[in-house]
Design a protein around this motif. Structure first.
Motif, PDB file in Angstrom:
ATOM      1  N   TRP A  84      -7.143  29.189  75.996  1.00  0.00           N
ATOM      2  CA  TRP A  84      -6.267  28.211  75.348  1.00  0.00           C
ATOM      3  C   TRP A  84      -4.904  28.138  76.035  1.00  0.00           C
ATOM      4  O   TRP A  84      -4.278  29.157  76.306  1.00  0.00           O
ATOM      5  CB  TRP A  84      -6.072  28.584  73.880  1.00  0.00           C
ATOM      6  CG  TRP A  84      -7.293  28.478  73.023  1.00  0.00           C
ATOM      7  CD1 TRP A  84      -8.013  29.505  72.490  1.00  0.00           C
ATOM      8  CD2 TRP A  84      -7.936  27.273  72.578  1.00  0.00           C
ATOM      9  NE1 TRP A  84      -9.066  29.027  71.741  1.00  0.00           N
ATOM     10  CE2 TRP A  84      -9.040  27.655  71.767  1.00  0.00           C
ATOM     11  CE3 TRP A  84      -7.689  25.910  72.780  1.00  0.00           C
ATOM     12  CZ2 TRP A  84      -9.891  26.734  71.172  1.00  0.00           C
ATOM     13  CZ3 TRP A  84      -8.541  24.986  72.187  1.00  0.00           C
ATOM     14  CH2 TRP A  84      -9.625  25.395  71.397  1.00  0.00           C
ATOM     15  N   ASP A  86      -2.046  26.531  74.725  1.00  0.00           N
ATOM     16  CA  ASP A  86      -1.198  26.977  73.623  1.00  0.00           C
ATOM     17  C   ASP A  86      -2.033  27.983  72.840  1.00  0.00           C
ATOM     18  O   ASP A  86      -2.961  27.599  72.124  1.00  0.00           O
ATOM     19  CB  ASP A  86      -0.789  25.800  72.741  1.00  0.00           C
ATOM     20  CG  ASP A  86       0.077  26.202  71.552  1.00  0.00           C
ATOM     21  OD1 ASP A  86       0.064  27.393  71.170  1.00  0.00           O
ATOM     22  OD2 ASP A  86       0.766  25.326  70.981  1.00  0.00           O
ATOM     23  N   VAL A  88      -1.505  29.780  70.274  1.00  0.00           N
ATOM     24  CA  VAL A  88      -1.165  30.015  68.867  1.00  0.00           C
ATOM     25  C   VAL A  88      -1.611  28.865  67.974  1.00  0.00           C
ATOM     26  O   VAL A  88      -2.292  29.073  66.962  1.00  0.00           O
ATOM     27  CB  VAL A  88       0.351  30.253  68.707  1.00  0.00           C
ATOM     28  CG1 VAL A  88       0.721  30.369  67.233  1.00  0.00           C
ATOM     29  CG2 VAL A  88       0.773  31.504  69.461  1.00  0.00           C
ATOM     30  N   ASN A  89      -1.246  27.652  68.326  1.00  0.00           N
ATOM     31  CA  ASN A  89      -1.478  26.488  67.465  1.00  0.00           C
ATOM     32  C   ASN A  89      -2.801  25.812  67.808  1.00  0.00           C
ATOM     33  O   ASN A  89      -2.840  24.704  68.359  1.00  0.00           O
ATOM     34  CB  ASN A  89      -0.314  25.508  67.616  1.00  0.00           C
ATOM     35  CG  ASN A  89       1.023  26.162  67.328  1.00  0.00           C
ATOM     36  OD1 ASN A  89       1.282  26.592  66.211  1.00  0.00           O
ATOM     37  ND2 ASN A  89       1.876  26.257  68.346  1.00  0.00           N
ATOM     38  N   SER A  92      -7.977  23.419  64.158  1.00  0.00           N
ATOM     39  CA  SER A  92      -8.537  24.161  63.024  1.00  0.00           C
ATOM     40  C   SER A  92      -9.173  23.189  62.044  1.00  0.00           C
ATOM     41  O   SER A  92      -9.124  21.969  62.214  1.00  0.00           O
ATOM     42  CB  SER A  92      -7.440  24.975  62.327  1.00  0.00           C
ATOM     43  OG  SER A  92      -6.417  24.128  61.847  1.00  0.00           O
ATOM     44  N   CYS A 161      -3.879  19.400  75.628  1.00  0.00           N
ATOM     45  CA  CYS A 161      -2.728  20.238  75.300  1.00  0.00           C
ATOM     46  C   CYS A 161      -1.778  20.224  76.489  1.00  0.00           C
ATOM     47  O   CYS A 161      -2.223  20.249  77.645  1.00  0.00           O
ATOM     48  CB  CYS A 161      -3.163  21.673  74.993  1.00  0.00           C
ATOM     49  SG  CYS A 161      -1.806  22.770  74.508  1.00  0.00           S
ATOM     50  N   ALA A 189      -3.087  33.820  68.769  1.00  0.00           N
ATOM     51  CA  ALA A 189      -3.743  33.776  67.470  1.00  0.00           C
ATOM     52  C   ALA A 189      -4.955  34.700  67.482  1.00  0.00           C
ATOM     53  O   ALA A 189      -5.614  34.890  68.514  1.00  0.00           O
ATOM     54  CB  ALA A 189      -4.174  32.343  67.153  1.00  0.00           C
ATOM     55  N   GLU A 199      -9.834  30.101  65.782  1.00  0.00           N
ATOM     56  CA  GLU A 199      -8.987  31.053  65.073  1.00  0.00           C
ATOM     57  C   GLU A 199      -9.764  31.718  63.936  1.00  0.00           C
ATOM     58  O   GLU A 199     -10.474  31.058  63.167  1.00  0.00           O
ATOM     59  CB  GLU A 199      -7.747  30.354  64.518  1.00  0.00           C
ATOM     60  CG  GLU A 199      -6.735  31.293  63.902  1.00  0.00           C
ATOM     61  CD  GLU A 199      -5.405  30.626  63.600  1.00  0.00           C
ATOM     62  OE1 GLU A 199      -4.514  31.316  63.088  1.00  0.00           O
ATOM     63  OE2 GLU A 199      -5.278  29.411  63.874  1.00  0.00           O
ATOM     64  N   GLU A 201      -9.812  32.920  60.625  1.00  0.00           N
ATOM     65  CA  GLU A 201      -9.049  32.794  59.379  1.00  0.00           C
ATOM     66  C   GLU A 201      -9.723  33.478  58.196  1.00  0.00           C
ATOM     67  O   GLU A 201      -9.139  33.597  57.128  1.00  0.00           O
ATOM     68  CB  GLU A 201      -8.814  31.311  59.070  1.00  0.00           C
ATOM     69  CG  GLU A 201      -8.037  30.581  60.160  1.00  0.00           C
ATOM     70  CD  GLU A 201      -7.868  29.102  59.887  1.00  0.00           C
ATOM     71  OE1 GLU A 201      -6.766  28.581  60.103  1.00  0.00           O
ATOM     72  OE2 GLU A 201      -8.860  28.457  59.450  1.00  0.00           O
ATOM     73  N   VAL A 396       0.221  17.081  66.614  1.00  0.00           N
ATOM     74  CA  VAL A 396      -0.251  18.452  66.806  1.00  0.00           C
ATOM     75  C   VAL A 396      -0.247  18.873  68.268  1.00  0.00           C
ATOM     76  O   VAL A 396      -0.155  18.047  69.178  1.00  0.00           O
ATOM     77  CB  VAL A 396      -1.674  18.592  66.241  1.00  0.00           C
ATOM     78  CG1 VAL A 396      -1.675  18.411  64.743  1.00  0.00           C
ATOM     79  CG2 VAL A 396      -2.613  17.589  66.917  1.00  0.00           C
ATOM     80  N   SER A 397      -0.374  20.192  68.482  1.00  0.00           N
ATOM     81  CA  SER A 397      -0.370  20.722  69.841  1.00  0.00           C
ATOM     82  C   SER A 397      -1.617  20.302  70.614  1.00  0.00           C
ATOM     83  O   SER A 397      -1.540  20.018  71.809  1.00  0.00           O
ATOM     84  CB  SER A 397      -0.270  22.255  69.804  1.00  0.00           C
ATOM     85  OG  SER A 397      -0.240  22.795  71.100  1.00  0.00           O
ATOM     86  N   TYR A 398      -2.760  20.288  69.934  1.00  0.00           N
ATOM     87  CA  TYR A 398      -4.007  19.869  70.567  1.00  0.00           C
ATOM     88  C   TYR A 398      -4.397  18.500  70.020  1.00  0.00           C
ATOM     89  O   TYR A 398      -4.731  18.366  68.849  1.00  0.00           O
ATOM     90  CB  TYR A 398      -5.112  20.893  70.318  1.00  0.00           C
ATOM     91  CG  TYR A 398      -4.943  22.146  71.153  1.00  0.00           C
ATOM     92  CD1 TYR A 398      -5.524  22.250  72.414  1.00  0.00           C
ATOM     93  CD2 TYR A 398      -4.174  23.211  70.688  1.00  0.00           C
ATOM     94  CE1 TYR A 398      -5.360  23.392  73.185  1.00  0.00           C
ATOM     95  CE2 TYR A 398      -3.998  24.356  71.460  1.00  0.00           C
ATOM     96  CZ  TYR A 398      -4.595  24.431  72.707  1.00  0.00           C
ATOM     97  OH  TYR A 398      -4.415  25.565  73.479  1.00  0.00           O
TER      98      TYR A 398
END
Length: 419
Positions: A84, A86, A88-89, A92, A161, A189, A199, A201, A396-398
């Protein structure tokens, strides 16, 4: 048919494994070196098009090869788990799942293509995912022509991204000659302990250490190994430390490869429209006989004509990807049915701006993934990706881009073709 007569230089689709070319020369790793310089033929009467860059795969073997596929080395790669950009973001919720069966999507390929024309695209990468079920892909075919604003369901998704040169995750210079903790990168993440892609979760209710992107992956991991590992995990403040941390389980991910780039060879027979005409020109078949053969085989069937041209073009050089930075470039369509032109191309769902063709995946990738061994193997001819012309920064980032998937004409199985 696409004509390849130009030359693109220094496209930094991927970092070289050892930092050197085959002849020992150092490879530039600065994203701002990824400049497109187009040379054209001198004949003003020749149709001019920028040459396409082809993505070719290479199996990593040494530890340093695998290390260079980590996010901080900004790789292009296929299979395994994504690196990835980014970290982190991440996408999802429903974005990470097939819109038909609801299962998490499987990683296909990522392409690193920095664009220096604006500050926020110094780093820029695309991530391709799809559901590994052919049944879902067939349903996807019915949806991809619908208005994107109507939230058409998809089993194939591509995310863009991008990051500026100065960002929270990477140093301005790519680390070279490093191993292990020297370039471990910034905070990331916590990823699913089954797929290593999305991610995590959902925590294991027993150990509260293992994390998952979905209940399905939690169940698969439990039956595969975690049922035995769970009681043996020592207490640790770092919830990512597991006996099987970061492991992508066999059978879930497709085999991992590094992706290199080469320019498409020039086409000495570029003025010839198809292989039947080429046979006639080379004298293998008389003109009248060839014309009759051509009429019998392709009369009133534009898809087969288009397919013949597509197969001829991609068979000239092993390739799993075709990339072109020219904003007016056209994809190499596998069939005429479903090909997009002009008003058929939707708008960006984030900035409402125009999309353009940027790259496409070729079905030779399926051979590398050995999909024929799967229960419901996917089979497609090409996956064409349209991206925002402005590489917009909104939301959003992606950001999800538009994908058009084409199948080969009926009865043909593309994954049986070897590179």
């Amino acid at each position: 048919m696409e004509v390849c007569t130009g030359k693109l230089q220094d496209l930094d689709i991927t970092s070289d494994m050892n930092g050197k070319t085959d002849d020992g020369a150092e490879v530039g790793t600065e994203p701002d070196h990824a400049v497109f310089e187009r040379d054209y033929l001198g004949d003003d009467d020749e149709e001019l098009e920028p040459e396409v860059m082809l993505g070719v795969l290479r199996k990593p073997k040494e530890p340093q090869h695998f290390h260079s596929l980590l996010p901080q080395h900004l790789p292009s790669k296929a299979g395994g788990a994504p690196a990835w950009l980014d970290p982190v973001n991440l996408p999802s919720g429903k974005s990470s799942c097939c819109d038909f069966c609801g299962d998490p999507l499987r990683f296909v390929m990522q392409v690193y293509v920095p664009d220096g024309w604006k500050e926020t695209t110094y780093h820029r990468a695309f991530f391709v995912f799809m559901c590994p079920s052919m049944s879902c892909l067939q349903l996807d075919q019915r949806e991809q022509g619908k208005d994107r604003a109507a939230n058409a369901r998809r089993s194939v998704k591509v995310f863009r991204c991008q990051l500026p040169r100065i960002n929270a995750f990477y140093t301005p210079e790519e680390p070279k000659g490093c191993m292990g903790s020297q370039c471990s990168g910034a905070y990331r993440a916590r990823l699913c302990d089954w797929c290593g892609t999305w991610e995590g979760e959902i925590l294991c209710s027993h150990c509260s250490k293992a994390s998952y992107c979905s209940r399905k992956h939690q169940e698969l991991h439990w039956h595969a190994s975690h049922e035995n590992d769970c009681s043996q995990i020592p207490g640790s403040p770092d919830a990512s430390i597991l006996p099987v941390a970061a492991k992508v389980f066999p059978g879930h991910a497709w085999p991992e490869y590094a992706a290199d780039h080469v320019p498409e060879p020039s086409c000495s027979t570029s003025s010839i429209k198809d292989t039947s005409e080429l046979m006639m020109v080379e004298g293998e078949v008389e003109s009248d006989a060839m014309m009759q053969l051509f009429m019998d085989q392709f009369e009133d069937d534009e898809d087969n004509t288009c397919w013949a041209s597509f197969r001829d073009r991609v068979s000239r050089q092993t390739q799993v990807l075709r990339y072109c930075a020219n904003e007016d470039a056209e994809p190499l369509w596998a069939v005429s049915t479903g090909s997009l032109t002009g008003d058929d191309i939707p708008l960006c769902i984030y900035c409402n701006g125009q999309l353009r063709y940027e790259f496409q995946l070729i079905s030779q990738l399926l051979h590398y993934f050995h999909v024929e061994n799967e229960r419901d193997p996917v089979d497609w001819a090409t996956i064409v990706v349209y991206t925002c012309r402005e590489s917009c920064d909104e939301s959003v980032s992606y950001k999800e881009e538009f994908v058009c998937v084409q199948f080969s004409p009926p009865t043909r199985r593309t994954y049986r073709s070897t590179p």
